[in-house]
Motif scaffolding. Structure first.
Motif, PDB file in Angstrom:
ATOM      1  N   HIS A   1       3.951  -0.509   1.791  1.00  0.00           N
ATOM      2  CA  HIS A   1       5.377  -0.318   1.551  1.00  0.00           C
ATOM      3  C   HIS A   1       5.942  -1.478   0.737  1.00  0.00           C
TER       4      HIS A   1
ATOM      5  N   PRO B   1       9.540  -3.039  -0.346  1.00  0.00           N
ATOM      6  CA  PRO B   1      10.983  -2.930  -0.081  1.00  0.00           C
ATOM      7  C   PRO B   1      11.837  -2.983  -1.336  1.00  0.00           C
TER       8      PRO B   1
ATOM      9  N   ASP C   1      11.358   5.916  -0.173  1.00  0.00           N
ATOM     10  CA  ASP C   1      10.664   5.404   1.000  1.00  0.00           C
ATOM     11  C   ASP C   1      11.648   4.629   1.865  1.00  0.00           C
ATOM     12  N   HIS C   2      11.366   4.562   3.153  1.00  0.00           N
ATOM     13  CA  HIS C   2      12.163   3.746   4.055  1.00  0.00           C
ATOM     14  C   HIS C   2      11.213   2.973   4.956  1.00  0.00           C
TER      15      HIS C   2
ATOM     16  N   THR D   1       9.182   1.538   7.798  1.00  0.00           N
ATOM     17  CA  THR D   1       8.806   1.777   9.192  1.00  0.00           C
ATOM     18  C   THR D   1       7.570   0.963   9.575  1.00  0.00           C
TER      19      THR D   1
ATOM     20  N   THR E   1       3.639   2.915   3.629  1.00  0.00           N
ATOM     21  CA  THR E   1       4.692   3.861   3.303  1.00  0.00           C
ATOM     22  C   THR E   1       4.806   4.955   4.353  1.00  0.00           C
TER      23      THR E   1
END
Length: 363
Positions: A82, A84, A125-126, A128, A132
């Protein structure tokens, strides 16, 4: 008489709906907690864009045990890490010289095409975790990301295709077929990529549901046995409750036969002999409808006291539960319950709406 069977049908459908919702909730919690849906999607993208591990295998597990035992806990996570930060405005071209690769006898270089695609999708995407959480990519968003990769190459689509073919990406064959089918028109090409990706997602969803149905079956069987839900016995309980209510209505109307039937029913239900005090027993029976009695035979029983100041009490019901579980007379009812839960909560909600006349909201 019609109302009796209608009450029976609504009671059974409501029970199946509640248990199906419980099955769906547990399954969804398991899938979200372990990120199975996201891992399944990116395993497919790894196979399509980069090829399998070492160009010889597949990221997508071959069996049910691999999907729900190996994929969630494997250290070889197919998902990109992921990021940010938003995607960079300038897209870098693939660092591959196709002519040098084709002229050399050595193996083609490793290029993370999947990671480059994620770089164009990371806005949706967020966070968590370290990986991803994207589990669904709209086809138009995927085609837009592909066109951004195309715009970074000097030769456009042909340049990207040459580099993908040089590194041995399986995506090159699909993309070239779409490019030739679009007659080298960019608008048709984008629409063709959308249609191709949409078809692939439908095929992948079908494969995923094929795996999930075995998990749903396992959960349905486990919950049926845990709650000892005998559908045939529950149907008889619904009919007895309906007869009991009819007797109470007969007394309210002044019927003498109804009073005699109610007295006999109270003796059976309340286990009293001689004179019967009807009011307290009627209140007690009406406060415990058949729907609540579904969970009376579970391995762990819950009792809600009539006094609001007292807390619910939990009791171990292992002996009676095991006795019901090993009684062959309950097995047909268990089988009907398991089969009914396989239809899913959506099916039973639709049936309940048809029986009760509930209409869905419309915009």
């Amino acid at each position: 008489m019609i109302s009796v069977y209608l009450d029976l049908a609504i009671g059974l459908v409501l029970a199946f709906l509640l248990l199906s919702l419980l099955v769906s909730g547990i399954n969804e919690a398991f899938v979200r907690l372990l990120g199975i849906r996201s891992k399944f999607l990116w395993a497919y993208l790894r196979d399509t864009l980069d090829g399998g591990p070492g160009k010889g295998g597949s990221w997508i597990p071959a069996g049910v045990a691999d999907v729900f035992a190996k994929l969630p806990f494997s250290r070889n996570d197919p998902r990109p890490r992921h990021e940010p930060d938003p995607a960079p405005s300038v897209v870098e071209a693939l660092p591959v010289d196709p002519y040098a690769v084709l002229a050399a006898d050595e193996s083609p270089p490793e290029v993370d095409v999947t990671g480059r695609l994620y770089g164009r999708l990371q806005e949706i995407d967020h966070p968590t975790g370290a990986r991803t959480s994207i589990s669904d990519i709209p086809p138009e968003r995927f085609s837009g990301a592909v066109l951004e990769l195309v715009a970074a190459e000097e030769g456009g689509v042909e340049g990207l295709l040459a580099k993908l073919e040089a590194i041995g990406s399986p995506f090159a064959g699909h993309l070239r077929g779409v490019w030739e089918g679009a007659q080298r028109d960019m608008n048709r090409f984008r629409k063709g990529v959308e249609d191709w990706f949409d078809g692939e997602m439908r095929r992948l969803s079908t494969l995923y549901r094929r795996y999930v149905k075995w998990v749903v079956f396992t959960l349905a069987l486990a919950l049926t046995l845990l709650f000892s839900m005998d559908s045939l016995e529950y149907g008889k309980t619904l009919l007895r409750d309906n007869a009991y209510r009819a007797a109470v209505a007969a007394i309210a109307g002044g019927g003498g036969d109804g009073a005699i039937a109610l007295k006999d029913s109270l003796r059976d239900r309340c286990a009293v002999s001689g004179s019967v005090e009807p009011y307290s027993c009627v209140t007690e029976v009406f406060s415990s409808p058949a729907l609540v009695k579904i969970f009376d035979h579970a391995v762990l029983s819950v009792t809600i006291p009539p006094d609001d100041t007292r807390n619910p009490s939990f009791g171990w019901n292992g002996g009676a539960w095991w006795s019901r579980l090993t009684t062959p007379g309950h097995w047909p009812g268990y089988l009907i319950t398991v089969v009914a839960l396989l239809f899913g909560a959506t099916f039973w909600w639709d049936i309940l709406r048809r029986l009760t006349g509930i209409r869905g909201s419309r915009s």
